[in-house]
Design an enzyme around this catalytic site. Structure first.
Site, short mmCIF file in Angstrom:
data_model
loop_
_atom_site.label_atom_id
_atom_site.label_comp_id
_atom_site.label_asym_id
_atom_site.label_seq_id
_atom_site.Cartn_x
_atom_site.Cartn_y
_atom_site.Cartn_z
CE LYS A 111 -3.94 -2.21 0.30
NZ LYS A 111 -4.33 -2.97 1.39
CB ILE A 118 0.68 6.41 2.26
CG1 ILE A 118 -0.08 7.73 2.27
CG2 ILE A 118 1.78 6.42 3.31
CD1 ILE A 118 -0.80 8.01 3.58
CB CYS A 119 -1.52 3.20 -1.77
SG CYS A 119 -2.75 2.87 -3.04
CG LEU A 120 -3.55 8.40 0.57
CD1 LEU A 120 -3.32 9.87 0.88
CD2 LEU A 120 -4.21 7.71 1.74
#
Length: 166
Positions: A111, A118-120
């Protein structure tokens, strides 16, 4: 989507002031007005967290408000895990959400991508787009970084990817 949030998140988001200035860093004069709103919303969010004993980050912008750095922490099984984080305000802000980075966790979870960002993408970016220009830095922390930490830190601890700092 707000209906699916836990009650604490929903209450927090309702209390963070929405922003009205639509300018980003490319418009130097109006950016100062936006930055004042950003700081007001962030101060409100920080005070709210401290009052509810849910303090979980510190943050500081550079002089022109285009680069932000801080520390965030998450307590898992009574152990505090603390990380430096940072982000730049994109040139197309507020239409584009900032990409929050935690460099020391780079490569430790699926993620995350490109140097610790960070993966959003799936959950937060559509929400940001729908609420632009009213969301700001405080909303990115509340609805982006906080849930990411809550989901990823326990997973990384339990899988042995991160260890407590001694």
């Amino acid at each position: 989507m707000a209906e699916s949030w836990d009650p604490k998140t929903r209450d927090a988001v309702k209390k963070i002031p929405l922003l009205t200035e639509k300018s980003g860093p490319r418009d130097k004069q109006k950016w100062q007005d936006r930055l004042k709103q950003e700081l007001h919303a962030l101060i409100t969010y920080i005070k709210m967290n401290k009052e509810s004993d849910m303090d979980w980050f510190t943050i500081q912008p550079n002089a022109d408000g285009t680069h932000w750095k801080g520390k965030c922490w998450y307590v898992h099984e009574l152990i505090k895990y603390e990380f430096d984080f940072q982000f730049d305000i994109p040139a197309t802000y507020p239409e584009t959400a900032p990409e929050i980075e935690i460099p020391e966790l780079d490569g430790k979870t699926a993620k995350m991508y490109r140097g610790g960002k960070i993966c959003l993408t799936i959950h937060f970016k559509p929400l940001w787009s729908k609420n632009s220009p009213h969301f700001g830095v405080a909303h990115a922390l509340c609805l982006g970084l906080a849930p990411w930490l809550a989901a990823e830190i326990p997973f990384m601890v339990e899988s042995g990817v991160i260890k407590p700092k001694v």
